[in-house]
Write a protein that holds these residues in place. Structure first.
Motif, PDB file in Angstrom:
ATOM      1  N   PRO A  88      13.908   6.021 -10.970  1.00 59.01           N
ATOM      2  CA  PRO A  88      13.759   6.691  -9.672  1.00 59.01           C
ATOM      3  C   PRO A  88      15.066   7.312  -9.198  1.00 59.01           C
ATOM      4  O   PRO A  88      16.149   6.751  -9.384  1.00 59.01           O
ATOM      5  CB  PRO A  88      13.331   5.543  -8.748  1.00 59.01           C
ATOM      6  N   ASP A  89      14.957   8.484  -8.595  1.00 54.01           N
ATOM      7  CA  ASP A  89      16.094   9.157  -7.972  1.00 54.01           C
ATOM      8  C   ASP A  89      15.953   8.944  -6.461  1.00 54.01           C
ATOM      9  O   ASP A  89      15.113   9.552  -5.815  1.00 54.01           O
ATOM     10  CB  ASP A  89      16.071  10.638  -8.325  1.00 54.01           C
ATOM     11  N   VAL A  90      16.768   8.046  -5.924  1.00 53.42           N
ATOM     12  CA  VAL A  90      16.659   7.640  -4.516  1.00 53.42           C
ATOM     13  C   VAL A  90      17.640   8.438  -3.677  1.00 53.42           C
ATOM     14  O   VAL A  90      18.845   8.468  -3.973  1.00 53.42           O
ATOM     15  CB  VAL A  90      16.926   6.119  -4.367  1.00 53.42           C
TER      16      VAL A  90
ATOM     17  N   ARG B 149       4.348   1.410  -5.838  1.00 51.09           N
ATOM     18  CA  ARG B 149       4.483   0.496  -4.695  1.00 51.09           C
ATOM     19  C   ARG B 149       5.398   1.112  -3.644  1.00 51.09           C
ATOM     20  O   ARG B 149       5.782   0.444  -2.696  1.00 51.09           O
ATOM     21  CB  ARG B 149       5.068  -0.840  -5.164  1.00 51.09           C
ATOM     22  N   THR B 150       5.775   2.365  -3.855  1.00 50.01           N
ATOM     23  CA  THR B 150       6.643   3.087  -2.926  1.00 50.01           C
ATOM     24  C   THR B 150       5.877   4.282  -2.395  1.00 50.01           C
ATOM     25  O   THR B 150       5.773   5.312  -3.072  1.00 50.01           O
ATOM     26  CB  THR B 150       7.923   3.554  -3.645  1.00 50.01           C
TER      27      THR B 150
ATOM     28  N   ARG C  92       9.317  -2.421  -9.415  1.00 57.55           N
ATOM     29  CA  ARG C  92       7.953  -2.685  -9.888  1.00 57.55           C
ATOM     30  C   ARG C  92       7.224  -1.373 -10.152  1.00 57.55           C
ATOM     31  O   ARG C  92       6.461  -1.253 -11.125  1.00 57.55           O
ATOM     32  CB  ARG C  92       7.201  -3.512  -8.848  1.00 57.55           C
ATOM     33  N   SER C  93       7.444  -0.365  -9.325  1.00 59.82           N
ATOM     34  CA  SER C  93       6.828   0.936  -9.548  1.00 59.82           C
ATOM     35  C   SER C  93       7.295   1.537 -10.867  1.00 59.82           C
ATOM     36  O   SER C  93       6.504   2.112 -11.626  1.00 59.82           O
ATOM     37  CB  SER C  93       7.159   1.884  -8.391  1.00 59.82           C
ATOM     38  N   ALA C  94       8.589   1.411 -11.140  1.00 55.75           N
ATOM     39  CA  ALA C  94       9.122   1.933 -12.398  1.00 55.75           C
ATOM     40  C   ALA C  94       8.484   1.216 -13.583  1.00 55.75           C
ATOM     41  O   ALA C  94       8.153   1.828 -14.611  1.00 55.75           O
ATOM     42  CB  ALA C  94      10.638   1.764 -12.434  1.00 55.75           C
TER      43      ALA C  94
ATOM     44  N   ASP D 129       8.747  -5.276 -19.289  1.00 54.30           N
ATOM     45  CA  ASP D 129       9.379  -4.108 -18.665  1.00 54.30           C
ATOM     46  C   ASP D 129       9.130  -2.824 -19.425  1.00 54.30           C
ATOM     47  O   ASP D 129       9.448  -1.747 -18.945  1.00 54.30           O
ATOM     48  CB  ASP D 129      10.890  -4.338 -18.543  1.00 54.30           C
ATOM     49  N   ASN D 130       8.555  -2.918 -20.630  1.00 53.53           N
ATOM     50  CA  ASN D 130       8.388  -1.725 -21.459  1.00 53.53           C
ATOM     51  C   ASN D 130       7.226  -1.965 -22.411  1.00 53.53           C
ATOM     52  O   ASN D 130       7.104  -3.036 -22.994  1.00 53.53           O
ATOM     53  CB  ASN D 130       9.674  -1.445 -22.231  1.00 53.53           C
ATOM     54  N   GLN D 131       6.403  -0.966 -22.552  1.00 49.60           N
ATOM     55  CA  GLN D 131       5.218  -1.126 -23.386  1.00 49.60           C
ATOM     56  C   GLN D 131       5.548  -1.095 -24.873  1.00 49.60           C
ATOM     57  O   GLN D 131       4.941  -1.828 -25.664  1.00 49.60           O
ATOM     58  CB  GLN D 131       4.222  -0.021 -23.047  1.00 49.60           C
TER      59      GLN D 131
END
Length: 880
Positions: free
Chosen positions: A434-436, A402-403, A416-418, A647-649
């Motif tokens: 993510p590394d922003v 989504r980014t 949400r992307s994560a 949040d995790n499979q």
């Protein structure tokens, strides 16, 4: 001695001869007088000795001296050279002498001795696991040179290691002695006396008037400020950590101050604390606090806000005049909660936003806060880089994000992307972060996704015990298949099948020899066409099951049915082979076509799916349904609405899953307008089987199911306790009460993997603590006994804790469970439950999938009147 050294000595000898011939002063092995005046001499030559394996120019280079250099003898140049060798750390002995002085030239000899190397490291007083940990932490390696600093550092690290384990008084002794069999090598002996592990005997609190000792220490079922430090031997500390380490105690002191700040005591501080030995196994702790006064909020003002009004920010903050000055709550409402003030800005592109709550006035017990905001400009996403992937096409990953470059930055979209990347199953979900990189000058943001791949394909080869003996299964599940490249060789086309598009291809076979065989194949994709999140699936299966000989059925049907399922002593499991009857069988053939689409409302976690399925049943002398011989057809349409926000499979900590579905066939009884009420009911009549064949030629029903799971993290951190709740039920209804479906009923009880019944025209539902299928009711319908549930429910509470997370995931669980099954759906009672409780463990291996074992105790009786009792259940390839 190296060639260079020989050349230098030869040159030196020649120089001495020539010098004597020319009448120059020559002094061999001169004595240096440190009491006299220094002489200024030129270095005529440099030679080293005592070290093998290195060239002379490398060794002399360390000294900083060079041929032709003018030095004072004695003087600081020689002293500095020796210091350089010692500083280098590789030498245990260094000296510099003058071999000779010829005229105004001095020829220097540098004598070196290297530090010994480690040949063997012995550990004494440790377990094997502790030895392995120590080897990793101390940094002492065989073959490495040993220095005093390395020994001292190893002692400090070893002491710290045992402090962390609770052995506060552990003694660590490291000795070295020469290895007589290896020149210039030593043997290290590391001897550890751990003494006794230190636990806390008593915690003495002083100064706590406003917060009770129980609130600070915690109770049996309550959490206190001290989360790592508890008193041994107290009921309130049952199942809590009791060992003492300085690090644990330092953390709990911070927790204590945080608790006071949370209660409004912003000035609270620790006056003093002390720890002393109570006995060889315990310490006592004393701590004195100054609580200060309790503060309340008075005025909250906002400065610098232009994007959002003060009214909006106050409403979002949710704290008002007169509230306790709770600094923990203030921080949560500003930054941590999903609906925090900070997220208003971060989700609207203001990544450079900053808010500093400042105490501008303190009047008595009242605090005035000024919220100082720097909004900054909106930021747009510049570059989005994906690192660590070489198995999937990059567009397969990017379509989940989504980014995207050019989008307005949003923290919500980032998270949400994560979540979507973690749920793909191709990357370690614990490493998706993510590394922003904000760029203040350009007003942009770069996002780097550093991913760690994991194998997502699964190969299964398993053996189990079913209704007629050993069942073997082989299966292959490819989760990164590429259908469009099946006949095209691409760079990802490794081995026999192409990969890269993240599609699923599954092939499986299961057999019990002559009694049973089953084959299945399926293909599915979550991005049909590659542009939109549209699910598409197609599958097919075939199975055949053979019955046992009639002469073994000398009891009532119900008894024989359960003997058949559970192998009672009537004929026993081991003798099934002699009961084989090839003239009694049921075969099933089925195909299905599915479609699904992600919805945008109520939110885009919702998925609407539809599936069209056809199954053909062929029976010959099959005694377990109302229909004994002939063919039956099942054409049904399934519609389901699902939502998954975990949040995790592999190990969800928060979020939920639910599915509501209905499967429906055409109302054949209304279409064909047959009088099902007056069909033959005597199972011995000649017309009975003919009419039953006609009755069930096209099966009709409507089947309603609801399944939900929720996940709640009970503690903070990655490794945390998680509460899983499950609610599910199912009802199989009919359009005509005289034409109930003999197929698609529910089989309830056990591990949910009862042999091969999943393709036996029924749906398997697990309920731990009871034997497989043992809660399925047996009834008499039209003078024929039959088994099958037309309604069921199941409720579960499960507490989970992870032992290992990542590519290999292991977690333990404890559970309480209840459920039941009914032949008559009208008698469905959600409060009439068969109860059980137990413990289990789950292991996820990348190439195998999910495996597990549970031990459960069933407290109630099953349909045969037998109490559930203790049961072991095995899980392979699925979580029921």
């Amino acid at each position: 001695m190296t060639n260079i050294r020989k050349i230098i000595l030869s040159a030196l000898t020649s120089t001495l001869v020539v010098a004597r011939a020319m009448g120059q002063d020559v002094v061999v092995n001169p004595e240096i007088n440190y009491a006299g005046a220094p002489r200024t001499l030129e270095i005529g030559g440099l030679v080293t000795s005592g070290v093998e394996g290195y060239e002379d120019y490398m060794l002399t280079g360390i000294s900083g001296l060079s041929v032709g250099q003018t030095i004072s003898v004695p003087g600081t140049e020689i002293t500095d050279a020796i210091k350089r060798y010692w500083k280098h750390g590789l030498f245990s002995n260094v000296s510099i002498s003058a071999d000779s002085i010829v005229g105004n030239k001095v020829f220097l000899h540098i004598h070196l001795q290297t530090r010994p190397r480690v040949s063997v490291i012995n550990y004494y007083g440790l377990k094997k696991s502790e030895k392995d940990d120590m080897e990793a932490k101390l940094g002492l390696l065989k073959g490495a040179q040993i220095t005093p600093n390395m020994i001292d550092r190893a002692k400090i690290l070893a002491k710290r290691y045992f402090d962390e384990k609770g052995f506060k008084d552990a003694d660590v002794v490291i000795t070295q002695h020469d290895d007589l069999s290896n020149k210039n090598q030593v043997i290290l002996d590391i001897t550890v006396d751990k003494k006794e592990k230190m636990k806390v005997h008593q915690i003495i609190l002083e100064g706590n008037k406003e917060i009770s000792a129980k609130r600070i220490k915690g109770g049996l079922f309550t959490k206190g400020a001290f989360t790592k430090t508890h008193e041994a031997g107290k009921l309130s500390s049952f199942l809590k950590a009791k060992k003492y380490t300085p690090e644990r105690w330092a953390k709990d002191k911070q927790n204590l101050i945080a608790l006071y700040n949370e209660k409004g005591y912003k000035d609270a501080y620790i006056v003093e604390d002390s720890v002393w030995n109570y006995d060889p196994k315990h310490v006592d702790i004393a701590i004195k606090v100054n609580e200060g006064k309790k503060y309340y909020l008075r005025n909250i003002s906002w400065v610098g806000n232009s994007v959002y009004s003060t009214y909006q920010l106050e409403a979002t903050l949710g704290m008002k005049k007169g509230d306790v000055y709770n600094q923990k709550l203030l921080n949560k409402r500003l930054t941590e909660d999903e609906d925090a003030v900070g997220n208003l800005y971060w989700n609207s592109g203001y990544i450079f936003y900053n808010l500093q709550p400042t105490e501008i006035n303190i009047d008595g017990d009242s605090v005035d806060l000024e919220m100082r905001i720097i909004e900054g400009p909106k930021a747009y996403i510049n570059h989005v880089r994906i690192n660590g992937n070489d198995r999937l096409y990059e567009n397969v990953i990017r379509r989940e994000l989504r980014t995207k470059p050019g989008d307005l930055f949003s923290k919500e979209a980032l998270m949400r992307s994560a979540r979507e990347l973690a749920s793909m199953g191709h990357f370690d979900p614990e490493k998706v972060s993510p590394d922003v990189k904000p760029d203040g000058e350009n007003g942009t943001v770069d996002i780097n996704w550093n991913l760690q791949q994991k194998s997502s394909d699964q190969v299964e080869f398993s053996l189990g015990w079913g209704q007629t003996g050993v069942i073997g299964r082989v299966g292959l599940k490819l989760n990164n298949f590429s259908m469009r490249n099946l006949f095209n060789k691409n760079k990802e086309h490794r081995g026999l099948l192409p990969i890269g598009d993240g599609e699923q291809l599954a092939l499986g076979a299961q057999t019990n020899g002559r009694y049973y065989q089953s084959y299945n194949a399926s293909y599915s994709t979550n991005w049909f066409g590659g542009k939109r999140p549209v699910q598409f699936s197609v599958s097919a299966y075939f199975s055949k099951q053979t019955d046992i000989a009639s002469n073994q059925f000398n009891r009532s049907y119900a008894d024989n049915y359960y003997n058949y399922l559970y192998g009672s002593s009537v004929y026993g499991r081991n003798s099934y082979e002699s009961f084989y009857d090839p003239d009694k069988y049921i075969t099933l053939f089925g195909v299905s076509l599915g479609w699904g689409r992600r919805l945008r409302w109520p939110d885009d976690y919702f998925m609407l799916s539809a599936q069209l399925s056809y199954t053909r049943y062929s029976l010959k002398n099959w005694r377990y349904f109302l229909m004994t011989n002939g063919n039956a057809n099942n054409l049904n349409f399934n519609l389901s609405l699902s939502r998954t926000s975990t949040d995790n499979q592999l190990f969800p900590r928060r979020g939920s899953e639910f599915t509501a579905s209905v499967s429906i066939t055409p109302p054949w009884s209304s279409i064909f307008k047959k009088d099902y009420k007056n069909l033959a009911v005597n199972s011995n009549s000649k017309t009975y089987e003919q009419e039953q064949q006609e009755k069930y030629r096209w099966v009709e029903y409507h089947k309603w199911k609801f399944k939900s799971k929720t996940y709640t993290a009970l503690t903070s951190g990655t490794k945390c306790f998680v509460l899983m709740t499950r609610v599910e039920f199912g009802i199989l209804g009919s359009f005509n009460k005289y034409n109930k479906s003999p197929f698609e009923t529910f089989e309830v009880g056990g591990d949910g993997m009862s042999g091969y019944s999943s393709n036996y025209a029924t749906e398997t539902v697990g309920l731990r603590g009871y034997e497989n299928g043992s809660l399925t009711p047996v009834a008499v319908d039209n003078n024929r006994s039959r088994s099958g549930a037309y309604a069921y429910n199941r409720l579960t509470l499960e507490l989970r804790y992870p032992f290992m997370l990542g590519n290999t995931t292991i977690y333990g669980l404890g559970f309480v469970e209840g459920g039941n099954a009914w032949y008559d759906a009208k008698k469905f009672n959600p409060f009439s439950l068969k109860r059980s409780a137990g413990l289990g463990v789950r292991i996820f291996l990348p190439m195998v999938g999910l495996m597990g074992i549970d031990y459960a105790y069933g407290f109630d009786k099953d349909t045969t009147g037998k109490k559930g009792g203790g049961q072991f259940h095995f899980i392979l390839g699925q979580e029921f």
